[in-house]
Write an enzyme that holds these catalytic residues in place. Structure first.
Site, PDB file in Angstrom:
ATOM      1  N   GLN A 104       0.905  -1.220   0.037  1.00  0.00           N
ATOM      2  CA  GLN A 104      -0.037  -0.019  -0.136  1.00  0.00           C
ATOM      3  C   GLN A 104       0.846   1.131   0.017  1.00  0.00           C
ATOM      4  OE1 GLN A 104      -3.653  -0.904   2.820  1.00  0.00           O
ATOM      5  NE2 GLN A 104      -2.000  -1.871   3.684  1.00  0.00           N
TER       6      GLN A 104
ATOM      7  N   ASP B 213       6.328   5.086  -0.983  1.00  0.00           N
ATOM      8  CA  ASP B 213       7.483   5.779  -0.642  1.00  0.00           C
ATOM      9  C   ASP B 213       8.528   4.810  -1.665  1.00  0.00           C
ATOM     10  OD1 ASP B 213       7.132   3.675   2.385  1.00  0.00           O
ATOM     11  OD2 ASP B 213       8.043   2.941   0.418  1.00  0.00           O
TER      12      ASP B 213
ATOM     13  N   HIS C 260      -1.353   2.092  -4.111  1.00  0.00           N
ATOM     14  CA  HIS C 260      -1.637   3.169  -3.913  1.00  0.00           C
ATOM     15  C   HIS C 260      -0.798   4.089  -4.679  1.00  0.00           C
ATOM     16  CE1 HIS C 260      -3.817   2.015  -0.052  1.00  0.00           C
ATOM     17  NE2 HIS C 260      -4.465   1.770  -1.181  1.00  0.00           N
TER      18      HIS C 260
HETATM   19  N1  APR Z   1       6.627  -2.834  12.754  1.00  0.00           N
HETATM   20  C1  APR Z   1       5.306  -3.534  12.969  1.00  0.00           C
HETATM   21  N2  APR Z   1       4.290  -2.775  12.722  1.00  0.00           N
HETATM   22  C2  APR Z   1       4.612  -1.453  12.795  1.00  0.00           C
HETATM   23  C3  APR Z   1       5.777  -0.608  12.695  1.00  0.00           C
HETATM   24  C4  APR Z   1       6.947  -1.446  12.889  1.00  0.00           C
HETATM   25  N3  APR Z   1       8.211  -1.100  12.876  1.00  0.00           N
HETATM   26  N4  APR Z   1       5.510   0.802  12.633  1.00  0.00           N
HETATM   27  C5  APR Z   1       4.289   0.782  12.823  1.00  0.00           C
HETATM   28  N5  APR Z   1       3.486  -0.300  12.846  1.00  0.00           N
HETATM   29  C6  APR Z   1       2.131  -0.676  12.589  1.00  0.00           C
HETATM   30  C7  APR Z   1       1.416   0.137  13.456  1.00  0.00           C
HETATM   31  O1  APR Z   1       1.154  -0.538  14.609  1.00  0.00           O
HETATM   32  C8  APR Z   1       0.177   0.247  12.486  1.00  0.00           C
HETATM   33  O2  APR Z   1      -1.159  -0.677  13.017  1.00  0.00           O
HETATM   34  O3  APR Z   1       1.668  -0.638  11.133  1.00  0.00           O
HETATM   35  C9  APR Z   1       0.409  -0.007  11.097  1.00  0.00           C
HETATM   36  C10 APR Z   1       0.218   0.784  10.061  1.00  0.00           C
HETATM   37  O4  APR Z   1      -1.122   1.107   9.578  1.00  0.00           O
HETATM   38  P1  APR Z   1      -1.439   2.446   8.961  1.00  0.00           P
HETATM   39  O5  APR Z   1      -0.795   3.579   9.537  1.00  0.00           O
HETATM   40  O6  APR Z   1      -3.190   2.462   9.075  1.00  0.00           O
HETATM   41  O7  APR Z   1      -1.077   2.176   7.472  1.00  0.00           O
HETATM   42  P2  APR Z   1      -1.662   1.373   6.364  1.00  0.00           P
HETATM   43  O8  APR Z   1      -2.207   0.302   6.994  1.00  0.00           O
HETATM   44  O9  APR Z   1      -0.484   1.107   5.266  1.00  0.00           O
HETATM   45  O10 APR Z   1      -2.784   2.560   5.854  1.00  0.00           O
HETATM   46  C11 APR Z   1      -3.312   2.035   4.690  1.00  0.00           C
HETATM   47  O11 APR Z   1      -4.381   4.221   4.438  1.00  0.00           O
HETATM   48  O12 APR Z   1      -4.062   6.638   4.691  1.00  0.00           O
HETATM   49  C12 APR Z   1      -4.224   5.433   3.605  1.00  0.00           C
HETATM   50  O13 APR Z   1      -3.155   5.431   1.608  1.00  0.00           O
HETATM   51  C13 APR Z   1      -2.903   5.458   2.978  1.00  0.00           C
HETATM   52  O14 APR Z   1      -1.622   3.341   1.945  1.00  0.00           O
HETATM   53  C14 APR Z   1      -2.361   3.958   3.308  1.00  0.00           C
HETATM   54  C15 APR Z   1      -3.507   3.217   3.712  1.00  0.00           C
END
Ligand code: APR
Length: 252
Positions: free
Chosen positions: A90, A93, A110
């Site tokens: 998703q 970067d 995305h």
């Molecule tokens: N190791 C494991 N998990 C991690 C780490 C890490 N180092 N750092 C953060 N996390 C976890 C967090 O706890 C969080 O639950 O990664 C998860 C990231 O979730 P989101 O921030 O919701 O990101 P994502 O799931 O990729 O979001 C999907 O939402 O805003 C839109 O387009 C954007 O692509 C994105 C989509």
């Protein structure tokens, strides 16, 4: 009671599952890039988490300033070992491609901040190839009016837009189709660093499970599909994935 730490037992179980799998697909979200210095969205210091509290993003690092981390390189090793058949991400970067993932083995659902695409023929170009300067030509978002001075498609002369999918933008058809095919074929999906909050991307783990695949989720915070996981590890991807890869090298 075994004196082997719980986490080591779980890593060993994951290694077994990957070793026994015939079609491993990896699914990643913003959490895999936080150890590179980027913010995620819904983690405790995520962009949307902080925005809801009226706070600016924490890190403020730009994509151009960060590099792949141990977790990205561990996935690259799964590719090089022939264990990972496909990667669905998703993230925009570019860190998976920068870590050496073969572009034919990844779908960036995305988009990718480095890539522009033709609105007509879907061809992809870097901003450099197009001589696209955001200062002069704008961001190129589909939801913004086209500017007369914007470079056009080098193939068909069509309108060029950013490949990044914003909310309410249509999903890229090619990437969605190929991801659907691989999610349907996989017998094991490794979900890393995603809260699984955003559809349609987050439908892929659920669909894989429905097709009989096993799910492994590595994520610090709870996700919407924890109940579907055969193994759920609450730990940093950069700590766990290298351990998994090192143990796989010993047993394969
Ligand atoms: N190791 C494991 N998990 C991690 C780490 C890490 N180092 N750092 C953060 N996390 C976890 C967090 O706890 C969080 O639950 O990664 C998860 C990231 O979730 P989101 O921030 O919701 O990101 P994502 O799931 O990729 O979001 C999907 O939402 O805003 C839109 O387009 C954007 O692509 C994105 C989509």
């Amino acid at each position: 009671m075994s004196d082997i730490p719980q986490i080591e037992r779980e890593v060993d179980k994951i290694v077994e599952m990957i070793k026994d799998s015939t079609y491993l697909v990896v699914f990643t979200g913003a959490g895999i890039s936080t150890e590179s210095g980027l913010s995620d969205f819904r983690g405790k210091d995520g962009i949307w988490t902080r925005k809801e509290k009226g706070l600016p993003p924490k890190h403020g690092k730009h994509f151009d300033e960060v590099k792949p981390n141990k977790a990205h390189y561990a996935i690259k090793e799964l590719q090089d070992m022939g264990l990972m058949k496909y990667l669905i991400s998703q993230n925009v970067d570019n860190l998976h491609l920068e870590s050496g993932i073969d572009s034919s083995l990844v779908a960036e659902l995305h988009g990718n901040y480095k890539l522009m695409k033709c609105f007509e023929c879907d061809e992809r170009f870097t901003s450099v190839e197009l001589k696209w300067d955001r200062e002069i030509h704008g961001r190129g978002f589909r939801t913004e009016p086209q500017q007369a001075n914007q470079p056009v498609c080098l193939e068909c002369g069509g309108r060029i837009i950013s490949s990044v999918v914003n909310f309410n933008d249509p999903m890229p058809e090619k990437e969605m189709k190929i991801s659907k095919d691989h999610a349907a074929k996989c017998d094991l999906m490794l979900v890393i660093g995603s809260s699984l909050s955003v559809q349609p991307a987050s439908n892929f783990p659920r669909k894989a499970k429905k097709n009989g695949a096993k799910l492994i989720i590595i994520n610090i915070d709870p996700t919407t599909q924890d109940d579907l996981a055969s193994i759920r590890i609450t730990n940093k991807a950069g700590d766990i994935l290298p351990q998994i890869v090192e143990k796989l090298k010993k047993v394969l």
